[in-house]
Design a protein around this motif. Structure first.
Motif, PDB file in Angstrom:
ATOM      1  N   THR A 216       0.849  -1.207   0.000  1.00 59.45           N
ATOM      2  CA  THR A 216       0.000   0.000   0.000  1.00 59.45           C
ATOM      3  C   THR A 216       0.878   1.249   0.000  1.00 59.45           C
ATOM      4  N   ILE A 217       1.917   1.252   0.844  1.00 57.86           N
ATOM      5  CA  ILE A 217       2.759   2.459   0.911  1.00 57.86           C
ATOM      6  C   ILE A 217       3.601   2.581  -0.375  1.00 57.86           C
ATOM      7  N   THR A 218       4.030   1.446  -0.917  1.00 59.21           N
ATOM      8  CA  THR A 218       4.763   1.495  -2.193  1.00 59.21           C
ATOM      9  C   THR A 218       3.866   2.064  -3.300  1.00 59.21           C
ATOM     10  N   ASN A 219       2.605   1.661  -3.296  1.00 60.61           N
ATOM     11  CA  ASN A 219       1.642   2.203  -4.279  1.00 60.61           C
ATOM     12  C   ASN A 219       1.537   3.718  -4.167  1.00 60.61           C
ATOM     13  N   CYS A 230       8.533  13.379   1.364  1.00 62.91           N
ATOM     14  CA  CYS A 230       8.021  14.293   2.404  1.00 62.91           C
ATOM     15  C   CYS A 230       6.955  13.580   3.214  1.00 62.91           C
ATOM     16  N   ASN A 231       6.044  12.938   2.493  1.00 64.07           N
ATOM     17  CA  ASN A 231       4.953  12.232   3.169  1.00 64.07           C
ATOM     18  C   ASN A 231       5.516  11.244   4.198  1.00 64.07           C
ATOM     19  N   GLU A 232       6.527  10.498   3.791  1.00 68.20           N
ATOM     20  CA  GLU A 232       7.065   9.476   4.687  1.00 68.20           C
ATOM     21  C   GLU A 232       7.890  10.095   5.826  1.00 68.20           C
ATOM     22  N   MET A 233       8.405  11.303   5.559  1.00 61.91           N
ATOM     23  CA  MET A 233       9.202  11.964   6.593  1.00 61.91           C
ATOM     24  C   MET A 233       8.298  12.540   7.691  1.00 61.91           C
ATOM     25  N   PHE A 234       7.138  13.084   7.259  1.00 57.80           N
ATOM     26  CA  PHE A 234       6.291  13.784   8.225  1.00 57.80           C
ATOM     27  C   PHE A 234       5.126  12.950   8.756  1.00 57.80           C
ATOM     28  N   THR A 235       4.985  11.739   8.272  1.00 52.68           N
ATOM     29  CA  THR A 235       3.960  10.854   8.854  1.00 52.68           C
ATOM     30  C   THR A 235       4.694   9.597   9.323  1.00 52.68           C
ATOM     31  N   ASP A 236       3.919   8.649   9.851  1.00 52.64           N
ATOM     32  CA  ASP A 236       4.608   7.434  10.321  1.00 52.64           C
ATOM     33  C   ASP A 236       4.768   6.396   9.199  1.00 52.64           C
ATOM     34  N   HIS A 239       8.331   4.899   8.640  1.00 48.11           N
ATOM     35  CA  HIS A 239       8.662   3.903   9.647  1.00 48.11           C
ATOM     36  C   HIS A 239       7.920   2.592   9.364  1.00 48.11           C
ATOM     37  N   LYS A 240       6.636   2.745   8.999  1.00 51.97           N
ATOM     38  CA  LYS A 240       5.807   1.550   8.789  1.00 51.97           C
ATOM     39  C   LYS A 240       6.325   0.706   7.628  1.00 51.97           C
ATOM     40  N   ARG A 242       9.338   0.591   6.410  1.00 55.35           N
ATOM     41  CA  ARG A 242      10.631  -0.034   6.742  1.00 55.35           C
ATOM     42  C   ARG A 242      10.417  -1.265   7.637  1.00 55.35           C
ATOM     43  N   GLU A 243       9.499  -1.091   8.617  1.00 57.51           N
ATOM     44  CA  GLU A 243       9.222  -2.215   9.531  1.00 57.51           C
ATOM     45  C   GLU A 243       8.622  -3.410   8.765  1.00 57.51           C
ATOM     46  N   ALA A 244       7.671  -3.087   7.866  1.00 58.03           N
ATOM     47  CA  ALA A 244       6.996  -4.166   7.126  1.00 58.03           C
ATOM     48  C   ALA A 244       8.001  -4.895   6.229  1.00 58.03           C
ATOM     49  N   CYS A 245       8.857  -4.113   5.535  1.00 61.80           N
ATOM     50  CA  CYS A 245       9.827  -4.757   4.639  1.00 61.80           C
ATOM     51  C   CYS A 245      10.832  -5.566   5.448  1.00 61.80           C
ATOM     52  N   LYS A 246      11.177  -5.056   6.627  1.00 58.61           N
ATOM     53  CA  LYS A 246      12.120  -5.799   7.464  1.00 58.61           C
ATOM     54  C   LYS A 246      11.497  -7.123   7.908  1.00 58.61           C
ATOM     55  N   TYR A 247      10.215  -7.067   8.248  1.00 61.64           N
ATOM     56  CA  TYR A 247       9.546  -8.303   8.660  1.00 61.64           C
ATOM     57  C   TYR A 247       9.599  -9.336   7.523  1.00 61.64           C
TER      58      TYR A 247
END
Ligand code: HEM
Length: 498
Positions: A216-219, A230-236, A239-240, A242-247
């Motif tokens: 969803t975030i990649t889309n 910017c969107n990823e810098m100023f919202t969570d 982080h989300k 990166r966490e999902a891809c790490k999982y």
């Protein structure tokens, strides 16, 4: 005396006016193309608003209908697009001068967290290596045996769910169940793991949750090509993702390491990961853990959503075309029975009308609706249109699937017969029927997806009839995504056929 602020303001205004005069109808930084037609853009931002309003797929359809197959438009940050919505130009770009057209570096960066250096996200030598290795594995006997066993098991599980739904009479989302079917099949085929998607349909699957979130975030990155950072810098969201891809990575690495420490396991080609772990490059080297992880994640992306979405569109078309449903039921009844309820690999070819229905679904609802390539060196299309280095060429399978010049007067009608009555039959030209891509980058999973969808669809249609719940939009809208999901759930009830 004019203050410094006023002077700066006048200079900036001057620069702005200069830029507006220089780019009166196209996005900043693009060259003029007075030799081509296309929708007029606004100064500096080109066709941004129209594309945002309609979505790129529908925008490209309008461009094809109004200006014809070769046209142009611009988008700020991405540049000038030249549409090549005709089979001759598509063949030229995707095959004849293949090396001159690559996946864009910008899109590679946006997809990097999720896809890494997997086959989807690389060009040149790296792609060639992976393609050669994977294509050899995709058509081998081992592969065929692995996938068919799994499709049969998962189809049985799906039928069990249908039986419960018939008895409860409940309304449910068929598209969501198809996602569960393809993910569970993929889990088994790639890792030899059962994610329990179909045996426990109420429970969220952790792998699927991480996967959906990352996608969803990649889309969002893809549909918002310059503000995503910017969107990823100023919202969570940064982080989300990166966490999902790490999982997902840890999940894959964990399985790879366990297998490396148990070489006995690798002797048996039980799943795709095993096939890749045993495979060697031409120089005798084996794949690294990172390469294996990227390949596996790419395959899951390639195969899970696309096939689930096609199954959903196919069932929608079956429900709204009773004549098609009648012919399908006739075909499955003639080839399947209570003693032989699920087709085997070698039988699949006999289900010609079912395959034609699946292809007709792909023609009108291609899971990858748009393709974009970057031109490396100045070039010329077969019809004499120049393409300059740095320009983007693109076509839309969704738009060409509806084009009467390509598919005849009934292009917009759902008619599986077109694949049976035409000269090419069930082997249409790749450059006309582009839903599985074409040329050297033709989808490696075409056979896989076709068998998977047909195994489930034929087994379902013999026993069950789906009823679409009234009040839903027809045809359904598609969601904004790299692929073509139905935007809303596909709400149905299921009944046993008499
Ligand atoms: C109906 C389902 C499917 C459709 C419509 C579809 C369509 C496509 C398209 C359009 C591409 C080109 C994407 C691009 O490079 O921009 C592609 C590539 C690919 N597909 Fe599929 N696909 C489907 C299912 C699958 C499945 C099930 C698998 C794997 C098991 C798969 C494996 C691949 C691979 C590995 C590539 C990359 C090929 C390359 O770049 O050389 N696909 N597919």
């Amino acid at each position: 005396m004019i203050s410094i602020i006023t002077s700066i303001f006048i200079i900036l205004l001057g620069i702005l006016l200069y830029l507006i005069i220089k780019y009166p109808d196209r996005s900043i930084g693009t060259n003029a193309r007075p030799d081509l037609t296309g929708p007029k853009g606004l100064p500096l931002i080109g066709n941004l608003f129209k594309i945002r309003e309609k979505g790129l797929t529908k925008f490209m359809y309008d461009v094809l209908m109004i200006y014809g197959p070769i046209a142009t438009f611009t988008f700020p940050g991405l540049g000038r697009f030249i549409t090549i919505n005709d089979p001759e130009s598509i063949e030229y770009v995707m095959k004849t001068n293949f090396d001159n057209y690559i996946k864009t570096p910008g899109s590679r960066i946006r997809l990097l967290d999720l896809l890494g250096d997997g086959i989807f996200n690389v060009n040149g030598q790296m792609w060639k290596f992976q393609r050669k290795l994977a294509s050899h594995l995709f058509y081998g006997k081992n592969f065929r045996e692995i996938i068919c066993v799994v499709f049969e098991e998962e189809t049985k599980n799906f039928l069990k769910i249908m039986e419960k739904k018939v008895n409860s009479g409940e309304i449910f989302d068929l598209q969501e169940l198809f996602y569960r079917f393809t993910l569970n099949s993929f889990g088994k085929i790639t890792f030899g793991l059962d994610f329990d998607c179909l045996t426990n349909i109420k429970n969220p699957v952790k792998f699927a949750v991480a996967f959906d979130l990352a996608q969803t975030i990649t889309n969002k990155r893809v549909t918002n090509p310059y503000l995503w950072r910017c969107n990823e810098m100023f919202t969570d969201e940064g982080h989300k993702i990166r966490e999902a891809c790490k999982y997902l990575s840890d999940f894959a690495y964990d399985i790879i390491r366990k297998r490396r420490s148990n070489p006995e396991y690798l002797k048996n080609p039980k799943d795709i990961l095993n096939l890749f772990m045993n495979a060697e490059y031409e120089n005798g080297e084996k794949l690294t853990d990172k390469e294996l992880k990227d390949i596996i994640i790419n395959l899951i992306i390639a195969g899970r959503d696309t096939t689930a979405q096609e199954l959903a569109w196919m069932m929608y078309n079956v429900m709204v075309n009773p004549n098609v449903e009648g012919k399908l039921v006739e075909e499955v009844n003639s080839l399947l029975s209570e003693d032989n309820p699920i087709p085997k690999y070698d039988d699949i070819k006999q289900f010609e009308y079912t395959q034609a229905t699946f292809y007709e679904t792909l023609r009108l609802h291609p899971a990858v609706p748009i393709s974009i390539k970057l031109c490396l060196k100045d070039d010329m299309l077969p019809n004499g249109t120049p393409i300059y280095a740095g320009e983007l060429v693109n076509w839309s399978s969704w738009a060409t699937g509806r084009d009467e010049r390509i598919w005849g007067e009934n292009a917009k009608i759902f008619s599986p017969e077109r694949f049976l009555n035409s000269e090419d039959g069930l082997k249409p030209s790749q450059y006309k029927f582009t839903s599985f891509n074409c040329g050297p980058r033709l989808c490696l999973g075409q056979n896989f997806a076709t068998i998977e969808a047909m195994t489930l669809a034929t087994s379902l249609l013999r026993i069950y009839k789906f009823e679409r719940i009234p009040g839903q939009k027809s045809p359904p809208d598609f969601g904004v995504s790299i692929t073509l999901p139905m935007k809303d759930p596909l709400l149905v009830k299921v009944h046993r056929r008499n």
